[in-house]
Design an enzyme around this catalytic site. Structure first.
Site, PDB file in Angstrom:
ATOM      1  N   GLU A 181      -9.427   4.247  -3.505  1.00 13.13           N
ATOM      2  CA  GLU A 181      -8.988   2.861  -3.400  1.00 13.13           C
ATOM      3  C   GLU A 181      -8.947   2.486  -1.923  1.00 13.13           C
ATOM      4  O   GLU A 181      -8.617   3.326  -1.071  1.00 13.13           O
ATOM      5  CB  GLU A 181      -7.571   2.702  -3.967  1.00 13.13           C
ATOM      6  CG  GLU A 181      -7.482   2.893  -5.451  1.00 13.13           C
ATOM      7  CD  GLU A 181      -6.084   2.496  -5.954  1.00 13.13           C
ATOM      8  OE1 GLU A 181      -5.146   3.288  -5.788  1.00 13.13           O
ATOM      9  OE2 GLU A 181      -5.950   1.393  -6.498  1.00 13.13           O
ATOM     10  N   ALA A 182      -9.258   1.209  -1.636  1.00 11.97           N
ATOM     11  CA  ALA A 182      -9.320   0.779  -0.237  1.00 11.97           C
ATOM     12  C   ALA A 182      -7.982   0.973   0.476  1.00 11.97           C
ATOM     13  O   ALA A 182      -7.929   1.106   1.695  1.00 11.97           O
ATOM     14  CB  ALA A 182      -9.761  -0.672  -0.175  1.00 11.97           C
ATOM     15  N   SER A 217       7.029   3.634  -2.557  1.00  7.99           N
ATOM     16  CA  SER A 217       5.816   3.729  -1.756  1.00  7.99           C
ATOM     17  C   SER A 217       5.761   2.664  -0.658  1.00  7.99           C
ATOM     18  O   SER A 217       6.657   2.585   0.161  1.00  7.99           O
ATOM     19  CB  SER A 217       4.641   3.642  -2.736  1.00  7.99           C
ATOM     20  OG  SER A 217       3.435   3.729  -2.103  1.00  7.99           O
ATOM     21  N   ARG A 230      -2.111 -11.441  -5.702  1.00  8.51           N
ATOM     22  CA  ARG A 230      -2.909 -11.025  -4.548  1.00  8.51           C
ATOM     23  C   ARG A 230      -4.274 -11.706  -4.586  1.00  8.51           C
ATOM     24  O   ARG A 230      -4.874 -11.846  -5.654  1.00  8.51           O
ATOM     25  CB  ARG A 230      -3.130  -9.513  -4.552  1.00  8.51           C
ATOM     26  CG  ARG A 230      -1.851  -8.730  -4.399  1.00  8.51           C
ATOM     27  CD  ARG A 230      -2.132  -7.311  -3.910  1.00  8.51           C
ATOM     28  NE  ARG A 230      -0.952  -6.469  -4.100  1.00  8.51           N
ATOM     29  CZ  ARG A 230       0.126  -6.491  -3.307  1.00  8.51           C
ATOM     30  NH1 ARG A 230       0.177  -7.308  -2.270  1.00  8.51           N
ATOM     31  NH2 ARG A 230       1.152  -5.693  -3.562  1.00  8.51           N
ATOM     32  N   SER A 260      -0.001  -8.722  -8.753  1.00  5.02           N
ATOM     33  CA  SER A 260       0.357  -7.398  -8.254  1.00  5.02           C
ATOM     34  C   SER A 260       1.112  -6.627  -9.342  1.00  5.02           C
ATOM     35  O   SER A 260       1.870  -7.224 -10.107  1.00  5.02           O
ATOM     36  CB  SER A 260       1.240  -7.547  -7.014  1.00  5.02           C
ATOM     37  OG  SER A 260       1.982  -6.372  -6.811  1.00  5.02           O
ATOM     38  N   GLY A 261       0.921  -5.315  -9.365  1.00  5.16           N
ATOM     39  CA  GLY A 261       1.694  -4.482 -10.288  1.00  5.16           C
ATOM     40  C   GLY A 261       2.957  -3.952  -9.641  1.00  5.16           C
ATOM     41  O   GLY A 261       3.763  -3.285 -10.287  1.00  5.16           O
ATOM     42  N   THR A 262       3.134  -4.191  -8.351  1.00  5.62           N
ATOM     43  CA  THR A 262       4.279  -3.600  -7.653  1.00  5.62           C
ATOM     44  C   THR A 262       5.181  -4.623  -6.962  1.00  5.62           C
ATOM     45  O   THR A 262       6.273  -4.283  -6.532  1.00  5.62           O
ATOM     46  CB  THR A 262       3.812  -2.599  -6.573  1.00  5.62           C
ATOM     47  OG1 THR A 262       3.050  -3.319  -5.605  1.00  5.62           O
ATOM     48  CG2 THR A 262       2.965  -1.486  -7.166  1.00  5.62           C
ATOM     49  N   ARG A 281      -5.514 -11.281  -8.562  1.00  2.87           N
ATOM     50  CA  ARG A 281      -4.869 -10.489  -9.631  1.00  2.87           C
ATOM     51  C   ARG A 281      -3.364 -10.463  -9.388  1.00  2.87           C
ATOM     52  O   ARG A 281      -2.914 -10.520  -8.224  1.00  2.87           O
ATOM     53  CB  ARG A 281      -5.421  -9.062  -9.703  1.00  2.87           C
ATOM     54  CG  ARG A 281      -5.363  -8.322  -8.383  1.00  2.87           C
ATOM     55  CD  ARG A 281      -5.840  -6.886  -8.520  1.00  2.87           C
ATOM     56  NE  ARG A 281      -4.819  -6.036  -9.105  1.00  2.87           N
ATOM     57  CZ  ARG A 281      -3.810  -5.500  -8.436  1.00  2.87           C
ATOM     58  NH1 ARG A 281      -3.652  -5.731  -7.134  1.00  2.87           N
ATOM     59  NH2 ARG A 281      -2.937  -4.736  -9.046  1.00  2.87           N
TER      60      ARG A 281
HETATM   61  C1  16G Z   1       0.443   1.669  -6.432  1.00  2.00           C
HETATM   62  C2  16G Z   1      -0.621   2.586  -6.981  1.00  2.00           C
HETATM   63  C3  16G Z   1      -1.952   2.343  -6.293  1.00  2.00           C
HETATM   64  C4  16G Z   1      -2.334   0.897  -6.362  1.00  2.00           C
HETATM   65  C5  16G Z   1      -1.211   0.010  -5.874  1.00  2.00           C
HETATM   66  C6  16G Z   1      -1.545  -1.430  -6.200  1.00  2.00           C
HETATM   67  C7  16G Z   1      -0.268   4.871  -7.750  1.00  2.00           C
HETATM   68  C8  16G Z   1       0.118   6.256  -7.364  1.00  2.00           C
HETATM   69  N1  16G Z   1      -0.247   3.973  -6.759  1.00  2.00           N
HETATM   70  O1  16G Z   1       0.718   1.982  -5.103  1.00  2.00           O
HETATM   71  O2  16G Z   1      -2.930   3.123  -6.935  1.00  2.00           O
HETATM   72  O3  16G Z   1      -3.477   0.650  -5.592  1.00  2.00           O
HETATM   73  O4  16G Z   1      -0.010   0.341  -6.546  1.00  2.00           O
HETATM   74  O5  16G Z   1      -0.476  -2.247  -5.888  1.00  2.00           O
HETATM   75  O6  16G Z   1      -0.581   4.576  -8.881  1.00  2.00           O
HETATM   76  P1  16G Z   1      -0.465  -3.762  -6.335  1.00  2.00           P
HETATM   77  O7  16G Z   1      -0.623  -3.787  -7.845  1.00  2.00           O
HETATM   78  O8  16G Z   1       0.810  -4.283  -5.855  1.00  2.00           O
HETATM   79  O9  16G Z   1      -1.648  -4.401  -5.669  1.00  2.00           O
END
Ligand code: 16G
Length: 436
Positions: free
Chosen positions: A264-265, A64, A399, A392-394, A390
């Site tokens: 989501e924003a 993504s 963040r 980040s999950g990605t 928080r």
């Molecule tokens: C992913 C998630 C999205 C979330 C983002 C947060 C899906 C399809 N997408 O893109 O919903 O807002 O991660 O990212 O689940 P972060 O944890 O890095 O802030």
């Protein structure tokens, strides 16, 4: 299960020793060069899930919005939903098993989930435009075929399109045709029908007098601008709920309502209509007197236009465009309905972002000790202010979000909170600097 073949192929997609990954907010994500074994194993897992549910399962190769050198993978469940949480755990175990343990983990999952290995399996695969995606999706295909699964590789697709394909295939084509043309046809037909009805006034649409009153809820995350929440609650008079970040959390909450709108924003979102409401609207569209029938027809098209399988920016954009046309509003007038509070987002590098844990839909930090107190003290210095942090999950960062009555205040607050994170949560590298 042909264990010999699995061992042979697995060696071609060997796991780097000691690498530990987690099936997170949006599946697995990390540097593309570390993902070959994960892709192969997710191909295997998709086959098991397909056999267990006797349905088509989706596998999307994408990271993504992450940097180009990253990649990722996520599985799509039968009705286009995110993978069930118990299978997320299986995904994590399988991805992290060392080479010699991989088969045992695979067998454990099959036994725990009572998978009938004789059952047929079908997996559909999509990928994004990253240079690494084509090869990685080939590794998924290797995993699918070695377990005897059939597959269809759609090649380049958006994630919501893959969700749509899975949903179509598992509902016998009733939802739409599982082709890229089918997807565009479904959206464009609903859009054209809806905008044709521009003669029907917005008031009829607003009254929703189709049967008894509906239970409507809006779901946001902590990133939603404070002004949007206030507008929804005070002007629109709809109840607003806050969940943790990530589509799956919002989607789950939205399912509690007759009509659940989540957003989501960063742009993920959709409106979900319960099956009962959808049926009622469809019946009303057939039966009611002329005016109400028109309104019901309009709602029916709105439901069709929202991709019910997942939040989809293309379908959301068309819904907005159609509703603005129906209400006779320009984009500027729509944008002026309320004014966002100035805000700022920052990232902080720390040695281990897991030292930060949160509660209250990620709006309060529980650990490390002292961090929330420090944020509270900083927030008090500014007007209309709010801040949270928080992991980040990605990405491997923490963040920081801050909002306040002016951009300058939001920027200062975000910087000060970043410094608190850096000091209290094990910051690494250069200290956060002011200015953006
Ligand atoms: C992913 C998630 C999205 C979330 C983002 C947060 C899906 C399809 N997408 O893109 O919903 O807002 O991660 O990212 O689940 P972060 O944890 O890095 O802030």
């Amino acid at each position: 299960m042909d264990l010999g073949a699995i061992t042979k192929y697995s060696a071609l997609h060997a796991k780097p020793n000691g690498l530990i990954l987690q099936y997170g907010t949006a599946g697995f994500r990390t540097k593309a060069e570390h993902l070959d074994h994960v892709m192969f194993r997710m191909g295997l897992l998709a086959v098991l899930r397909s056999k267990q549910t006797k349905s088509t399962i989706g596998v999307m190769v994408t990271a993504s919005h992450n940097p180009e050198e990253d990649n990722g993978v996520k599985l799509v469940d039968p009705l286009g939903e995110m993978l069930a949480p118990s299978w997320e755990e299986h995904a994590t175990c399988l991805a992290n098993a060392e080479e010699q343990d991989m088969q045992r983990v695979l067998i454990d999952i099959s036994e725990k989930e009572a998978v009938n290995l004789q059952q047929d399996a079908f997996v559909v695969i999509g990928r994004d435009t990253r240079p690494s995606s084509e090869k990685l999706s080939q590794s998924v295909i290797d995993g699918v075929t070695v377990l005897g699964g059939q597959f269809h590789d759609y090649g380049l697709l958006t994630t919501p399109q893959l969700h749509y394909m899975v949903y179509c295939r598992n509902t016998g084509g009733r939802y739409g045709k599982a082709t890229i043309e089918g997807y565009y046809q479904k959206l464009s037909k609903a859009f054209v029908e809806l905008t044709k009805q521009a003669s029907c006034s917005g008031d009829e649409y607003r009254s929703l007098k189709i049967g008894e009153s509906l239970n409507i809820g809006v779901v946001q995350t902590a990133y939603a601008n404070g002004s949007s929440t206030r507008y929804l609650e005070e002007v629109m008079k709809v109840p607003v709920y806050c969940t943790k970040t990530g589509v799956k959390h919002l989607h789950h909450k939205a399912q509690e309502f007759d009509i659940g709108v989540y957003f989501e924003a960063n742009g993920h979102g959709t409106a979900l209509f319960s099956t009962a409401v959808e049926m009622k609207i469809k019946q009303s569209a057939e039966q009611l007197e002329d005016k109400k029938r028109k309104a019901a027809k309009m709602l029916e098209n709105i439901i069709d236009l929202f991709n019910q399988a997942a939040g989809d920016a293309i379908s959301d954009m068309l819904v907005i465009e159609a509703i603005l046309a129906l209400k006779g509003l320009t984009v500027q007038q729509w944008d002026a309905l309320y004014t966002d509070l100035p805000n700022r987002q920052l990232k902080v590098q720390v040695a281990d972002r897991r030292v930060i844990s949160t509660t209250d839909a990620e709006r309060q930090a529980v650990t490390p000790p002292g961090l929330q107190e420090a944020i509270n003290d900083l927030v008090k210095k500014y007007k209309l202010s709010r801040a949270f942090v928080r992991p980040s999950g990605t990405e491997d960062v923490v963040r920081v979000y801050a909002e306040a009555d002016s951009q300058e205040s939001a920027d200062h607050l975000a910087h000060e909170v970043s410094l608190a994170v850096f000091q209290l949560a094990g910051g690494i590298g250069e200290r956060p600097q002011p200015g953006f």
